[in-house]
Motif scaffolding. Structure first.
Motif: not given
Length: 267
Positions: A189-192, A195-196, A240-242, A248-249
């Motif tokens: 999941g963290c690898a996904d 990648a995003l 944690s990924q700004e 999303v915002d």
């Protein structure tokens, strides 16, 4: 699962649509109840609403938590005249056939192909990883219990939750991801997520300067992962990924300005 139903009409004044005037007869859309300052807690309900708003298709939102009432036994689904349809892709295909409204006309064939593969990775793999954290991880399930427990009638709430958890575990095992250890699922999941982050880069959207269907999918899944505040490894990593938080915002403000304002007032 017992239901809690209500409805809300898609406001006609929402801006930034590009596909002409709205349709006259609203589609009836059934989705999970809202949570986390989002229109619905369902990632695919968020996807569908974002797509309908991009297409300027009028709809009425009904909150229905009992997926057994839907034609595919999953959320969301729509009722349009005498037709009931489940699965977001089948719903969008119906909208295109009936109304002649389709997404992603601005994308090249190559861009459409890339977006298609990214969307499949999100919906078929990352979605499973999120469900593992939400239902199988004790920390995630505690959040889910707080969310839906009060909507279940006592004294059967405990039994209903246990049955739901058992059903999800079987479902995720059959699909494949729950066959792995928790540590392996977290790594996948963290690898996904990583990648995003790289695919998005400094672009506002995943397929260029305009939002497209892949963004509706990404927003739906990332919004619930990030805004649910699940204290689980994959969701914590996403938060944690700004770039993803800003994404999303940005998407919430673009498609659901009324909810973005509500979330802003709450902080």
């Amino acid at each position: 699962m017992p239901s809690r139903a209500s409805s809300e009409t898609h406001p006609d004044e929402i801006a930034d649509f590009i596909h002409g005037p709205p349709t006259s007869t609203p589609i009836q859309m059934y989705t999970f109840s809202p949570a986390w300052d989002l229109p619905t807690a369902g990632p695919f309900g968020l996807k569908l609403e974002a797509c309908l708003r991009m297409l300027n298709v009028r709809y009425e939102r009904h909150f229905e938590n009992d997926v057994r009432k839907g034609p595919k036994r999953k959320s969301p689904w729509i009722v349009d005249a005498d037709v009931s349809i489940g699965d977001t892709e089948l719903i969008l295909a119906h909208v295109e056939r009936r109304l002649g409204k389709a997404l992603d006309a601005h994308l090249s064939r190559a861009a459409k192909a890339r977006a298609h593969l990214v969307r499949r990775a999100l919906e078929e793999h990352f979605h499973q990883a999120f469900e593992c954290e939400l239902v199988l991880d004790d920390r995630g399930f505690a959040v889910l219990r707080q969310l839906i427990g009060p909507r279940l009638p006592a004294p059967f709430d405990g039994l209903a939750l246990r049955m739901m958890r058992s059903g999800f575990k079987k479902h995720l095992y059959e699909r494949g991801l729950a066959r792995h250890t928790p540590q392996e699922i977290v790594a996948m999941g963290c690898a996904d997520v990583d990648a995003l982050v790289e695919l998005l880069g400094e672009s506002p959207w995943f397929a260029g300067d305009q939002p497209s269907k892949v963004d509706a999918s990404a927003f739906g899944l990332l919004a619930v992962a990030i805004r649910s505040q699940l204290p689980t490894p994959i969701c914590s990593h996403a938060r944690s990924q700004e770039r993803l938080v800003r994404y999303v915002d940005r998407a919430l403000g673009h498609w659901f300005p009324e909810f973005a304002a509500q979330a802003s007032n709450a902080t």
